[in-house]
Enzyme design. Structure first.
Site, PDB file in Angstrom:
ATOM      1  N   LEU A  97      -1.642   0.282  17.840  1.00 29.74           N
ATOM      2  CA  LEU A  97      -2.524   1.444  17.949  1.00 29.74           C
ATOM      3  C   LEU A  97      -2.773   2.123  16.605  1.00 29.74           C
ATOM      4  O   LEU A  97      -1.839   2.383  15.847  1.00 29.74           O
ATOM      5  CB  LEU A  97      -1.974   2.467  18.933  1.00 29.74           C
ATOM      6  CG  LEU A  97      -3.054   3.510  19.314  1.00 29.74           C
ATOM      7  CD1 LEU A  97      -3.873   3.039  20.498  1.00 29.74           C
ATOM      8  CD2 LEU A  97      -2.437   4.869  19.599  1.00 29.74           C
ATOM      9  N   HIS A  98      -4.032   2.368  16.316  1.00 29.20           N
ATOM     10  CA  HIS A  98      -4.413   3.065  15.081  1.00 29.20           C
ATOM     11  C   HIS A  98      -5.643   3.911  15.365  1.00 29.20           C
ATOM     12  O   HIS A  98      -6.410   3.626  16.291  1.00 29.20           O
ATOM     13  CB  HIS A  98      -4.674   2.067  13.953  1.00 29.20           C
ATOM     14  CG  HIS A  98      -5.664   0.995  14.311  1.00 29.20           C
ATOM     15  ND1 HIS A  98      -5.298  -0.172  14.945  1.00 29.20           N
ATOM     16  CD2 HIS A  98      -6.999   0.924  14.144  1.00 29.20           C
ATOM     17  CE1 HIS A  98      -6.367  -0.912  15.152  1.00 29.20           C
ATOM     18  NE2 HIS A  98      -7.420  -0.267  14.680  1.00 29.20           N
ATOM     19  N   VAL A  99      -5.801   4.954  14.557  1.00 31.64           N
ATOM     20  CA  VAL A  99      -6.919   5.890  14.744  1.00 31.64           C
ATOM     21  C   VAL A  99      -7.748   5.914  13.466  1.00 31.64           C
ATOM     22  O   VAL A  99      -7.210   5.955  12.362  1.00 31.64           O
ATOM     23  CB  VAL A  99      -6.369   7.305  15.073  1.00 31.64           C
ATOM     24  CG1 VAL A  99      -7.518   8.307  15.182  1.00 31.64           C
ATOM     25  CG2 VAL A  99      -5.560   7.283  16.372  1.00 31.64           C
ATOM     26  N   ASP A 154      -8.501   3.396   4.507  1.00 27.86           N
ATOM     27  CA  ASP A 154      -8.883   2.119   5.093  1.00 27.86           C
ATOM     28  C   ASP A 154      -9.322   1.197   3.962  1.00 27.86           C
ATOM     29  O   ASP A 154      -9.842   1.656   2.953  1.00 27.86           O
ATOM     30  CB  ASP A 154     -10.048   2.344   6.056  1.00 27.86           C
ATOM     31  CG  ASP A 154     -10.326   1.127   6.908  1.00 27.86           C
ATOM     32  OD1 ASP A 154      -9.857   1.108   8.064  1.00 27.86           O
ATOM     33  OD2 ASP A 154     -11.009   0.201   6.431  1.00 27.86           O
ATOM     34  N   LYS A 195     -11.794  -0.535   3.791  1.00 27.10           N
ATOM     35  CA  LYS A 195     -13.255  -0.522   3.602  1.00 27.10           C
ATOM     36  C   LYS A 195     -13.686   0.581   2.625  1.00 27.10           C
ATOM     37  O   LYS A 195     -14.831   0.643   2.227  1.00 27.10           O
ATOM     38  CB  LYS A 195     -13.946  -0.307   4.947  1.00 27.10           C
ATOM     39  CG  LYS A 195     -13.851  -1.534   5.845  1.00 27.10           C
ATOM     40  CD  LYS A 195     -14.976  -1.599   6.851  1.00 27.10           C
ATOM     41  CE  LYS A 195     -14.766  -0.699   8.023  1.00 27.10           C
ATOM     42  NZ  LYS A 195     -13.657  -1.077   8.900  1.00 27.10           N
ATOM     43  N   GLU A 211       0.810  -1.230   0.000  1.00 24.31           N
ATOM     44  CA  GLU A 211       0.000   0.000   0.000  1.00 24.31           C
ATOM     45  C   GLU A 211       0.843   1.281   0.000  1.00 24.31           C
ATOM     46  O   GLU A 211       0.320   2.354   0.330  1.00 24.31           O
ATOM     47  CB  GLU A 211      -0.977   0.022   1.189  1.00 24.31           C
ATOM     48  CG  GLU A 211      -1.891  -1.199   1.234  1.00 24.31           C
ATOM     49  CD  GLU A 211      -2.991  -1.105   2.284  1.00 24.31           C
ATOM     50  OE1 GLU A 211      -3.602  -0.042   2.417  1.00 24.31           O
ATOM     51  OE2 GLU A 211      -3.240  -2.136   2.954  1.00 24.31           O
ATOM     52  N   TYR A 238      -7.097  -5.364  15.790  1.00 25.42           N
ATOM     53  CA  TYR A 238      -5.651  -5.449  15.558  1.00 25.42           C
ATOM     54  C   TYR A 238      -4.939  -4.633  16.630  1.00 25.42           C
ATOM     55  O   TYR A 238      -5.160  -3.413  16.732  1.00 25.42           O
ATOM     56  CB  TYR A 238      -5.320  -4.928  14.154  1.00 25.42           C
ATOM     57  CG  TYR A 238      -6.128  -5.641  13.090  1.00 25.42           C
ATOM     58  CD1 TYR A 238      -5.748  -6.906  12.651  1.00 25.42           C
ATOM     59  CD2 TYR A 238      -7.287  -5.073  12.572  1.00 25.42           C
ATOM     60  CE1 TYR A 238      -6.496  -7.581  11.701  1.00 25.42           C
ATOM     61  CE2 TYR A 238      -8.046  -5.745  11.629  1.00 25.42           C
ATOM     62  CZ  TYR A 238      -7.638  -7.000  11.196  1.00 25.42           C
ATOM     63  OH  TYR A 238      -8.397  -7.666  10.271  1.00 25.42           O
TER      64      TYR A 238
HETATM   65  N1  GTA Z   1      -5.617  -0.114   4.510  1.00 27.24           N
HETATM   66  O1  GTA Z   1      -4.854  -4.581   4.961  1.00 27.24           O
HETATM   67  C1  GTA Z   1      -5.455  -3.578   5.351  1.00 27.24           C
HETATM   68  C2  GTA Z   1      -6.418  -3.581   6.409  1.00 27.24           C
HETATM   69  N2  GTA Z   1      -6.894  -4.554   7.230  1.00 27.24           N
HETATM   70  C3  GTA Z   1      -6.539  -5.954   7.254  1.00 27.24           C
HETATM   71  C4  GTA Z   1      -7.787  -3.994   8.083  1.00 27.24           C
HETATM   72  N3  GTA Z   1      -7.885  -2.689   7.810  1.00 27.24           N
HETATM   73  C5  GTA Z   1      -7.049  -2.392   6.773  1.00 27.24           C
HETATM   74  N4  GTA Z   1      -6.792  -1.229   6.155  1.00 27.24           N
HETATM   75  C6  GTA Z   1      -5.886  -1.235   5.158  1.00 27.24           C
HETATM   76  N5  GTA Z   1      -5.235  -2.364   4.771  1.00 27.24           N
HETATM   77  O2  GTA Z   1     -11.054  -0.191   9.858  1.00 27.24           O
HETATM   78  C7  GTA Z   1      -8.695  -1.719   8.528  1.00 27.24           C
HETATM   79  C8  GTA Z   1     -10.086  -2.209   8.872  1.00 27.24           C
HETATM   80  C9  GTA Z   1     -10.417  -1.402  10.134  1.00 27.24           C
HETATM   81  C10 GTA Z   1      -9.057  -1.116  10.733  1.00 27.24           C
HETATM   82  C11 GTA Z   1      -8.812  -1.925  11.971  1.00 27.24           C
HETATM   83  O3  GTA Z   1      -8.084  -1.482   9.775  1.00 27.24           O
HETATM   84  O4  GTA Z   1     -11.004  -1.983   7.827  1.00 27.24           O
HETATM   85  P1  GTA Z   1      -9.913  -2.291  14.336  1.00 27.24           P
HETATM   86  O5  GTA Z   1      -8.653  -2.925  14.796  1.00 27.24           O
HETATM   87  O6  GTA Z   1     -10.549  -1.344  15.255  1.00 27.24           O
HETATM   88  O7  GTA Z   1     -10.778  -3.506  13.910  1.00 27.24           O
HETATM   89  O8  GTA Z   1      -9.659  -1.492  12.972  1.00 27.24           O
HETATM   90  P2  GTA Z   1     -12.295  -3.653  13.479  1.00 27.24           P
HETATM   91  O9  GTA Z   1     -13.041  -2.420  13.700  1.00 27.24           O
HETATM   92  O10 GTA Z   1     -12.822  -4.913  14.050  1.00 27.24           O
HETATM   93  O11 GTA Z   1     -12.168  -3.896  12.001  1.00 27.24           O
HETATM   94  P3  GTA Z   1     -13.260  -3.969  10.970  1.00 27.24           P
HETATM   95  O12 GTA Z   1     -12.681  -4.851   9.949  1.00 27.24           O
HETATM   96  O13 GTA Z   1     -13.657  -2.616  10.588  1.00 27.24           O
HETATM   97  O14 GTA Z   1     -14.525  -4.726  11.617  1.00 27.24           O
HETATM   98  C12 GTA Z   1     -15.593  -4.120  12.379  1.00 27.24           C
HETATM   99  C13 GTA Z   1     -16.895  -4.696  11.978  1.00 27.24           C
HETATM  100  O15 GTA Z   1     -17.296  -4.012  10.815  1.00 27.24           O
HETATM  101  C14 GTA Z   1     -16.830  -6.179  11.598  1.00 27.24           C
HETATM  102  O16 GTA Z   1     -17.121  -7.034  12.654  1.00 27.24           O
HETATM  103  C15 GTA Z   1     -17.837  -6.293  10.511  1.00 27.24           C
HETATM  104  O17 GTA Z   1     -19.083  -6.646  11.035  1.00 27.24           O
HETATM  105  C16 GTA Z   1     -17.911  -4.907   9.930  1.00 27.24           C
HETATM  106  N6  GTA Z   1     -17.197  -4.839   8.665  1.00 27.24           N
HETATM  107  C17 GTA Z   1     -15.936  -5.166   8.427  1.00 27.24           C
HETATM  108  N7  GTA Z   1     -15.611  -4.959   7.138  1.00 27.24           N
HETATM  109  C18 GTA Z   1     -16.717  -4.498   6.567  1.00 27.24           C
HETATM  110  C19 GTA Z   1     -17.028  -4.103   5.273  1.00 27.24           C
HETATM  111  N8  GTA Z   1     -16.115  -4.136   4.280  1.00 27.24           N
HETATM  112  N9  GTA Z   1     -18.259  -3.673   5.047  1.00 27.24           N
HETATM  113  C20 GTA Z   1     -19.167  -3.594   6.023  1.00 27.24           C
HETATM  114  N10 GTA Z   1     -18.936  -3.951   7.264  1.00 27.24           N
HETATM  115  C21 GTA Z   1     -17.733  -4.404   7.555  1.00 27.24           C
END
Ligand code: GTA
Length: 329
Positions: free
Chosen positions: A268-270, A197, A199, A177, A265
């Site tokens: 620490l991230h914001v 992100d 997403k 990235e 994860y």
């Molecule tokens: N740029 O490789 C990556 C990467 N990964 C592996 C994770 N993230 C990444 N970003 C980049 N490259 O916002 C991002 C994630 C997240 C952040 C980690 O890092 O997208 P967190 O540690 O607080 O973890 O944040 P969190 O919040 O659980 O992560 P996540 O994936 O957002 O999940 C929260 C809930 O949101 C999930 O349980 C699920 O129900 C929902 N969700 C997850 N992904 C999606 C989606 N694509 N669409 C809709 N809902 C989703």
């Protein structure tokens, strides 16, 4: 946010793409095909779907060349409308079928041309059991975690099993990235990298979502923060807002800037999300506004080593079991 009066954004038609960002038409010109064999995925089960988010979370099985099977999670999402494409959509609409008509009201089923009906696919492969659990629809329970609970239950648990943070190190070390980085403060102690992100597909500002990943590797979560980290948090807040305003034209007053507790994860991230976007995980039981966190640390350097914190856990998460065994739920 409507794109009719676009900010100086790389996303608007004709705008020059700032370094590190590709314009959408360039992205479309990228080679077709991918390293992931989508066509050979066997559908195992639907983990969750959401009519509101127009998304399906799928457990698939990928069969390798030697016949070996590996698990994958696929997130299929209908992408938000882009204002500049709507007229084209109306003009070039394909089949349009009347569904019902009543007085001045009618609804239709429209089949737009493929290039105007994009679907975003997020792939986790090979996915672990923990990934399957994360996306599976389940009941959730609220936990109220004291500092003692953190030390005795949560910390040993996250040290023994949590998601790999290799993807974070890949970003920090520019192994992945690197072309997506929006801003970097390279200071090893108080610096960070700001990237979109995964997403966010960066095609529209309605669901803008970026994350700031800190360079230092010894801060797992909100629980580790003390007044010592205030300069780092200040940099993230100020420089993150400035970079987003510069690149995307979104003012700081329209950003929701927060940390998750518990995160998935533990590095620490914001999170930076558009205020108008109801981002997954932005609700009160999970999100802590960065500015509130900073105020708390100013008032008491050990705030997060003293207070109880609330968070949701899914019904079959092992951490919930640990709290239940300790009689804390
Ligand atoms: N740029 O490789 C990556 C990467 N990964 C592996 C994770 N993230 C990444 N970003 C980049 N490259 O916002 C991002 C994630 C997240 C952040 C980690 O890092 O997208 P967190 O540690 O607080 O973890 O944040 P969190 O919040 O659980 O992560 P996540 O994936 O957002 O999940 C929260 C809930 O949101 C999930 O349980 C699920 O129900 C929902 N969700 C997850 N992904 C999606 C989606 N694509 N669409 C809709 N809902 C989703």
């Amino acid at each position: 946010r409507r794109m009719a009066t676009p900010p100086p954004s790389p996303l608007s038609p004709g705008a020059a793409a700032p370094s590190g960002l590709r314009r959408r038409d360039e992205a479309e010109a990228a080679p077709v095909g991918s390293s992931f064999p989508l066509g050979s995925v066997r559908l195992r089960r639907l983990l969750r779907d959401s009519a509101r988010e127009k998304a399906a979370f799928v457990h698939g099985q990928v069969v390798g060349a030697a016949g070996e099977e590996t698990d994958a999670v696929l997130i299929l999402e209908k992408t938000p409308f882009q204002e500049e494409k709507i007229e084209e959509l109306l003009r070039r609409h394909g089949k349009m079928e009347l569904q019902m008509s009543n007085d001045i009201y009618s609804t239709y089923r429209l089949q737009p041309p493929p290039e105007l009906s994009e679907i975003k696919v997020t792939v986790v492969h090979p996915a672990t059991e923990k990934h399957l659990q994360k996306y599976l629809r389940q009941e959730v329970h609220l936990i109220r975690e004291t500092w003692e609970d953190y030390k005795n239950i949560t910390l040993p648990f996250i040290q023994s099993q949590s998601f790999s943070i290799q993807w974070v190190y890949n970003i920090l070390e520019k192994k992945a990235e690197a072309d997506r980085i929006i801003h970097e403060n390279p200071d090893p102690c108080n610096g960070f990298v700001l990237v979109p992100d995964f997403k966010w597909n960066q095609n529209q500002l309605e669901d803008l979502y970026l994350i700031a990943l800190i360079h230092r590797r010894d801060v797992k979560s909100l629980r580790d923060l003390t007044a010592e980290h205030l300069p780092l948090l200040r940099n993230i807040l100020q420089e993150g807002k400035e970079a987003i305003t510069k690149h995307f034209g979104v003012p700081g007053s329209q950003l929701r800037i927060y940390l998750h507790y518990q995160p998935s994860y533990y590095h620490l991230h914001v999170h930076f999300t558009a205020l108008g976007y109801d981002a997954p995980g932005c609700s009160v039981e999970r999100a802590h506004l960065l500015e509130d966190v900073m105020d708390n640390l100013l008032l008491d350097a050990q705030h997060y080593q003293k207070r109880a914190l609330t968070f949701p856990l899914r019904a079959d998460e092992p951490l919930l079991k640990r709290f239940q065994e300790a009689g804390r739920v």
